[in-house]
Scaffold this active site. Sequence first.
Site, PDB file in Angstrom:
ATOM      1  N   ASP A 191       0.827  -1.206   0.000  1.00 45.02           N
ATOM      2  CA  ASP A 191       0.000   0.000   0.000  1.00 45.02           C
ATOM      3  C   ASP A 191       0.864   1.259   0.000  1.00 45.02           C
ATOM      4  O   ASP A 191       0.628   2.203  -0.765  1.00 45.02           O
ATOM      5  CB  ASP A 191      -0.892   0.018   1.245  1.00 45.02           C
ATOM      6  CG  ASP A 191      -2.184  -0.745   1.055  1.00 45.02           C
ATOM      7  OD1 ASP A 191      -2.779  -0.667  -0.023  1.00 45.02           O
ATOM      8  OD2 ASP A 191      -2.613  -1.427   2.008  1.00 45.02           O
ATOM      9  N   ILE A 192       1.844   1.281   0.885  1.00 44.95           N
ATOM     10  CA  ILE A 192       2.644   2.502   1.053  1.00 44.95           C
ATOM     11  C   ILE A 192       3.438   2.815  -0.214  1.00 44.95           C
ATOM     12  O   ILE A 192       3.454   3.959  -0.683  1.00 44.95           O
ATOM     13  CB  ILE A 192       3.579   2.343   2.270  1.00 44.95           C
ATOM     14  CG1 ILE A 192       2.748   2.311   3.555  1.00 44.95           C
ATOM     15  CG2 ILE A 192       4.596   3.480   2.325  1.00 44.95           C
ATOM     16  CD1 ILE A 192       3.522   1.870   4.776  1.00 44.95           C
TER      17      ILE A 192
END
Length: 420
Positions: A191-192
């Site tokens: 996600d990051i």
Amino acid sequence: MTAMMSEALSTPSAGALPELGRHAPPLQGVRVLDLSRVLAAPFCAMMLADLGAEVVKVEHPNGGDQTRHWGTAIQGGERTYYLAINRSKQSIAIDFSKPEGANLIKALARESDILVENYLLGTLERYGLGYEDLKAENPKLIYCSVSGYGRTGPGAARPGYDSVIQAESGLMSITGEPDGEASKAGVPICDITAGMYATQAILAALVRRLRNGYGEAIDIALFDCTLANHASVAANALLLKKPPGRFGNSHADIIPQGLYHTADGPLMFHVGSDAQFARFCTDVLGLPEVAADPRFVDNDARRANRDELDEIMSARLRTRSKLEWLPLFRAAGVPAGLVQNVLEALTSDESKAREMVCEIDHPTAGRINLVNSPLKWKESSLATPKAPPLLGEHTDRVLRERLGLDDGSIERMRTEKIIY
């Protein structure tokens, strides 16, 4: 529809950016419409806010972003997960499943520079809010879609969650101890990094628009980004035609690197070159004969004799405490560090010197500490961090200032549950 609202919903397109002062945040004057939830895309929008963009986060009136209900509640009721990834935004609550709510989104898109979204394939199109729909409203709009598997391909309609992406991308297969089970990373790294790639693509599209005047549709997939993150591991797999294994805290290619136990606890170090290895053996371990040993003389030899070298180093490192070893590593120029927990790292001298924790006044929680942006500038500045917004905290302000709606129109839409 009132005459004032009709006029507001024909707001001219964005495009021309204001002049930027020398020390101003680089995205000052850029307007971002954030239609995203959870982590990857909100992280991207937060980075744009850090860079000075005015980010309006659109949430559903019934509960808002899912992360408002994740993690531990602190004083005032806000939760840690949401607070981590939504600083410096404004929140408006609009139900765009209703035609009048969708019209508000279109009006905001007409005067925005960037739109970030992460809905399932086809969701926004059902409400007339897909790229082609909004491109017709604002040809200069940069429309960034973040999803698990992209907008094309066999997985396009699937929801994408970090833990599953870690498994399917091969990341888990290379994480963990060699004889242990595959393991996911301790943070939602897919996600990051997808949020970071999305930010990079948006900034490139913004430069492109400044040069040719055209908007862009950006398609960011967590799966793609995680494959790209494999870097040398991916090269090994493709060029050697075999799946890489797990090496725990060691490195597949660079020897020695790892977590080793001293007399009183673990120490992590990384020897990145033959010259460093010579200094490590002589000036740190006090074993110059190891550096000259043909089994260890270069990285290829060390990789072939990994276990033998590991046995020698492990025995030697257990003879002193970690605080006795650390100055020797520092003096020799060999990278090494203690294993700190997250709170220790955030409150360390290094973190303080780099201003990596910021204090923010929050409307319900009071004075709180959050992680700061890691970006540092010489000439320009970052935007001063502001508290992550309450649900719908800025609905009235944005509708008045951006779209010119009057109090009567706003109150009517609130009564009809179009806004919150």
